[in-house]
Enzyme design. Structure first.
Site, PDB file in Angstrom:
ATOM      1  N   GLY A 171     -13.317   7.268 -34.807  1.00 17.25           N
ATOM      2  CA  GLY A 171     -14.702   6.950 -35.170  1.00 17.25           C
ATOM      3  C   GLY A 171     -15.034   5.498 -34.877  1.00 17.25           C
ATOM      4  N   GLY A 172     -15.568   4.826 -35.904  1.00 21.01           N
ATOM      5  CA  GLY A 172     -15.981   3.431 -35.746  1.00 21.01           C
ATOM      6  C   GLY A 172     -14.842   2.530 -35.317  1.00 21.01           C
ATOM      7  N   GLY A 406     -19.165  -3.200   3.966  1.00 19.89           N
ATOM      8  CA  GLY A 406     -19.677  -3.673   2.679  1.00 19.89           C
ATOM      9  C   GLY A 406     -18.559  -4.264   1.833  1.00 19.89           C
ATOM     10  CB  ALA A 407     -15.059  -3.251   1.313  1.00 19.07           C
TER      11      ALA A 407
HETATM   12  C1  HXC Z   1     -11.046   7.408 -46.352  1.00 16.73           C
HETATM   13  C2  HXC Z   1      -9.151   8.016 -45.254  1.00 16.73           C
HETATM   14  C3  HXC Z   1      -9.847   8.079 -44.031  1.00 16.73           C
HETATM   15  C4  HXC Z   1     -11.241   7.762 -44.038  1.00 16.73           C
HETATM   16  C5  HXC Z   1      -7.798   8.574 -43.657  1.00 16.73           C
HETATM   17  N1  HXC Z   1      -7.887   8.351 -44.983  1.00 16.73           N
HETATM   18  N2  HXC Z   1      -8.986   8.433 -43.058  1.00 16.73           N
HETATM   19  N3  HXC Z   1      -9.759   7.671 -46.397  1.00 16.73           N
HETATM   20  N4  HXC Z   1     -11.787   7.439 -45.220  1.00 16.73           N
HETATM   21  N5  HXC Z   1     -11.958   7.779 -42.917  1.00 16.73           N
HETATM   22  C6  HXC Z   1      -6.800   8.354 -45.962  1.00 16.73           C
HETATM   23  C7  HXC Z   1      -6.245   9.736 -46.254  1.00 16.73           C
HETATM   24  O1  HXC Z   1      -7.005  10.363 -47.264  1.00 16.73           O
HETATM   25  C8  HXC Z   1      -4.842   9.379 -46.745  1.00 16.73           C
HETATM   26  O2  HXC Z   1      -4.923   8.915 -48.066  1.00 16.73           O
HETATM   27  C9  HXC Z   1      -4.482   8.203 -45.883  1.00 16.73           C
HETATM   28  O3  HXC Z   1      -5.719   7.664 -45.410  1.00 16.73           O
HETATM   29  C10 HXC Z   1      -3.625   8.555 -44.694  1.00 16.73           C
HETATM   30  O4  HXC Z   1      -4.264   9.617 -44.002  1.00 16.73           O
HETATM   31  P1  HXC Z   1      -3.472  10.897 -43.493  1.00 16.73           P
HETATM   32  O5  HXC Z   1      -4.477  11.875 -43.044  1.00 16.73           O
HETATM   33  O6  HXC Z   1      -2.477  11.302 -44.555  1.00 16.73           O
HETATM   34  O7  HXC Z   1      -2.657  10.289 -42.277  1.00 16.73           O
HETATM   35  P2  HXC Z   1      -2.394  10.915 -40.844  1.00 16.73           P
HETATM   36  O8  HXC Z   1      -1.895  12.326 -40.969  1.00 16.73           O
HETATM   37  O9  HXC Z   1      -1.522   9.921 -40.147  1.00 16.73           O
HETATM   38  O10 HXC Z   1      -3.813  10.985 -40.123  1.00 16.73           O
HETATM   39  C11 HXC Z   1      -4.530   9.804 -39.900  1.00 16.73           C
HETATM   40  C12 HXC Z   1      -5.930  10.149 -39.346  1.00 16.73           C
HETATM   41  C13 HXC Z   1      -6.623  11.168 -40.281  1.00 16.73           C
HETATM   42  C14 HXC Z   1      -5.797  10.727 -37.916  1.00 16.73           C
HETATM   43  C15 HXC Z   1      -6.705   8.822 -39.237  1.00 16.73           C
HETATM   44  O11 HXC Z   1      -6.514  10.706 -41.641  1.00 16.73           O
HETATM   45  C16 HXC Z   1      -8.052  11.361 -39.955  1.00 16.73           C
HETATM   46  O12 HXC Z   1      -8.386  12.160 -39.077  1.00 16.73           O
HETATM   47  N6  HXC Z   1      -8.952  10.697 -40.717  1.00 16.73           N
HETATM   48  C17 HXC Z   1     -10.378  10.831 -40.481  1.00 16.73           C
HETATM   49  C18 HXC Z   1     -10.765  10.193 -39.177  1.00 16.73           C
HETATM   50  C19 HXC Z   1     -12.240  10.249 -38.896  1.00 16.73           C
HETATM   51  O13 HXC Z   1     -12.821  11.338 -38.662  1.00 16.73           O
HETATM   52  N7  HXC Z   1     -12.871   9.121 -39.001  1.00 16.73           N
HETATM   53  C20 HXC Z   1     -14.262   9.020 -38.640  1.00 16.73           C
HETATM   54  C21 HXC Z   1     -14.967   8.445 -39.776  1.00 16.73           C
HETATM   55  S1  HXC Z   1     -16.638   8.313 -39.279  1.00 16.73           S
HETATM   56  P3  HXC Z   1      -3.682   8.950 -49.087  1.00 16.73           P
HETATM   57  O14 HXC Z   1      -4.268   8.607 -50.410  1.00 16.73           O
HETATM   58  O15 HXC Z   1      -3.125  10.320 -48.990  1.00 16.73           O
HETATM   59  O16 HXC Z   1      -2.722   7.907 -48.600  1.00 16.73           O
HETATM   60  C22 HXC Z   1     -16.785   6.818 -38.514  1.00 16.73           C
HETATM   61  C23 HXC Z   1     -18.162   6.573 -38.023  1.00 16.73           C
HETATM   62  C24 HXC Z   1     -18.401   5.171 -37.603  1.00 16.73           C
HETATM   63  O17 HXC Z   1     -15.879   6.059 -38.400  1.00 16.73           O
HETATM   64  C25 HXC Z   1     -19.322   5.189 -36.428  1.00 16.73           C
HETATM   65  C26 HXC Z   1     -19.583   3.854 -35.874  1.00 16.73           C
HETATM   66  C27 HXC Z   1     -19.974   3.927 -34.414  1.00 16.73           C
END
Ligand code: HXC
Length: 518
Positions: A171-172, A406-407
């Site tokens: 994401g971000g 051109g290159a």
């Molecule tokens: C809050 C989050 C989080 C998030 C992960 N965690 N992503 N908490 N917000 N975005 C937390 C989990 O709950 C977990 O907490 C810990 O981080 C570790 O995550 P896991 O999933 O256990 O780890 P892993 O299996 O290694 O996977 C990591 C990951 C996955 C690939 C990053 O967590 C994931 O897919 N997260 C969401 C990613 C996503 O969709 N982000 C987009 C957000 S929107 P605990 O308590 O268990 O340790 C965005 C928009 C911005 O960013 C746009 C701007 C242009």
């Protein structure tokens, strides 16, 4: 009763210790098990020993939606330090706190250190290991990203910005790195994607692993998002230190000389015969680069992407330079969409940070074909033309062999204001290669001929064309080449011209900014 002095000291030390632990020992253990260092360990390994000064280690979030869960520092370690004795600013996201996800307080800390870097004109390094916007903080996380992106753009061209991707960045978490100058990714532990495999499966029904979607190889070989792909975090820190050794801390700051014991006035005997007499025979342009630069040290950027062009940093006689070079060993060194973009971005970085550019030219032209035309080779190719034409840093080019059409113009020709244009005796500067030219301009003379008569006539026409055009002397007569040099003279000539161009000043008409084809 007020706390004793001893008690106050103990409290500080206890808070410090607590902040060291980030998301706690269990999550640190998990981080280590996945082959990753923690946020603090990364900083320690990257910067000069004992130089790190931390900011905001007791900051916590104010969100109602995270319950009582609070981690001192809010999932990111920020501060200043030195690398190779040079001040830098740094943030390092802590995956052990909500997966390094970014909330309001976390973002504020990053913005504060970015502002510090900008105001004090020091490089900004970001270590990214983050699940993106912290879901529980809703729009505040998104707002935080917006503030960071805005600063990335404000810093662009003023201070170097370097991103290290050291975990899953989603994401971000990918857009801030994308706005910086260089991205390093670590093999097998780092990923970058706007949307992950699960979302892709739902929306497009595509099955893709996160490695294939956004692993280090994908981004360093296919998408070109990452400039460096390194096998381990330790190697990554080494390469970042090396990169910083070539670039100044900010724009309008002259680079310090690089230490070398390599003799400037040595002949390049090794490359005397590197360029083959047969223009169809490939050779490795890197042989020339390694022999010309100090101590055979060349830090290649984007090594695995668009290999038909080479870009990277080196020094000659201690003067730090950027090198752009066609690579005849890959696709004959042709310019295509990817190589034009790769080189254009590099040229613009060097120009922004006052790094002279040496261009080595062996280019048969732009790659023909519908793929390239439909993909927009016209607009992408123009980026390189634009980048060279707007550059005001010292520009030196050497045509080693082919420079067609051109290159020829794009690759730092005299006509777009390159300061010093040199050519080897093997240079061929023409509208196109001999065979293609003969097929067009002598079509009528060849018509009707068959067999040996056809072959003999064509061979003679090609030989005539080569004699007339396939050399550097017509361009030299017109002043388009400043000198024709022997390959063994390359290093000393380049050094002397770099010295002569040391105080180059070139004014441009006043404008807000140009409008490069994006
Ligand atoms: C809050 C989050 C989080 C998030 C992960 N965690 N992503 N908490 N917000 N975005 C937390 C989990 O709950 C977990 O907490 C810990 O981080 C570790 O995550 P896991 O999933 O256990 O780890 P892993 O299996 O290694 O996977 C990591 C990951 C996955 C690939 C990053 O967590 C994931 O897919 N997260 C969401 C990613 C996503 O969709 N982000 C987009 C957000 S929107 P605990 O308590 O268990 O340790 C965005 C928009 C911005 O960013 C746009 C701007 C242009």
């Amino acid at each position: 009763m007020s706390q004793s002095l001893e008690g106050k000291r103990t409290l500080l030390l206890k808070l410090r210790q607590e902040s060291e632990l980030g998301g706690g020992e269990a999550r640190i253990k998990k981080q280590h098990e996945t082959g990753k260092y923690t946020a603090r360990e990364r900083i320690e390994r990257l910067v000069d020993p004992g130089s790190f000064l931390e900011f905001d280690r007791f900051v916590v979030h104010k969100s109602q939606n995270l319950g009582d869960a609070k981690f001192l520092g809010d999932g990111v370690v920020t501060g200043i330090a030195t690398i190779n004795g040079q001040k830098i600013a740094i943030f390092s996201q802590d995956f052990t706190c909500w997966g390094g996800a970014l909330g309001a307080a976390h973002a504020k800390k990053i913005c504060k250190i970015m502002d510090f870097a900008l105001e004090n004109r020091i490089p900004m390094i970001g270590i990214n290991d983050s699940g993106g916007a912290r879901i529980q903080e809703g729009v505040e996380g998104l707002a935080g990203y917006g503030e960071i992106f805005y600063r990335n753009v404000k810093c662009s061209g003023v201070i170097p910005q370097i991103s290290l991707i050291m975990g899953p960045c989603a994401g971000g978490a990918v857009y801030s790195p994308a706005l910086t100058d260089f991205i390093f990714m670590v093999e097998k532990t780092s990923y970058m994607f706007v949307t992950g495999p699960d979302v892709i499966k739902t929306v497009t029904h595509e099955d893709v692993t996160k490695e294939a979607l956004g692993g280090a190889r994908t981004h360093s070989e296919i998408s070109g998002v990452a400039q460096f792909n390194v096998p381990s975090e330790d190697e990554c820190f080494e390469r970042v230190r090396e990169l910083l050794s070539y670039i100044p801390p900010a724009n309008f700051t002259k680079a310090t000389p690089k230490y070398t014991s390599d003799i400037v006035y040595r002949d390049n005997v090794k490359i005397k015969e590197t360029v083959p007499a047969n223009p169809k025979k490939p050779y490795d342009m890197k042989e020339i680069i390694f022999d010309v630069v100090d101590d055979a040290q060349f830090l290649e950027v984007h090594k695995d992407y668009a290999k038909n062009i080479i870009v990277g940093f080196a020094s000659v006689g201690g003067i730090k330079i950027g090198i752009v070079a066609n690579q005849p060993a890959v696709l004959a060194g042709v310019l295509d969409i990817a190589s034009s973009e790769k080189a254009a971005r590099f040229v613009r970085f060097c120009d922004a940070f006052d790094i002279p550019i040496l261009t080595l030219v062996d280019v048969p032209g732009f790659l023909p074909g519908t793929n390239q035309e439909y993909g927009g080779i016209i607009k992408h190719g123009s980026k390189l033309l634009y980048a060279y034409s707007e550059a005001t840093v010292p520009l030196i080019s050497i045509i080693t062999r082919k420079s067609y059409g051109g290159a020829y113009l794009v690759m730092a020709s005299k006509h777009i204001k390159t300061d010093v244009n040199l050519a080897y005796p093997t240079a061929e500067i023409a509208v196109m290669g001999a065979e293609g030219a003969v097929n067009i301009i002598y079509r009528h003379e060849l018509e009707g001929l068959t067999g040996k008569a056809f072959d003999d006539k064509k061979a003679q026409l090609i030989a005539d064309y080569e004699e007339k055009f396939a050399n550097p002397y017509r361009a030299a007569e017109l002043g388009f080449m400043d000198a024709v040099i022997l390959p063994e003279e390359t290093r000393k000539r380049v050094y002397e011209y770099l010295i002569a161009l040391k105080n180059k000043k070139q004014e441009k008409p006043k404008r807000k900014h140009g409008n490069i084809q994006l």
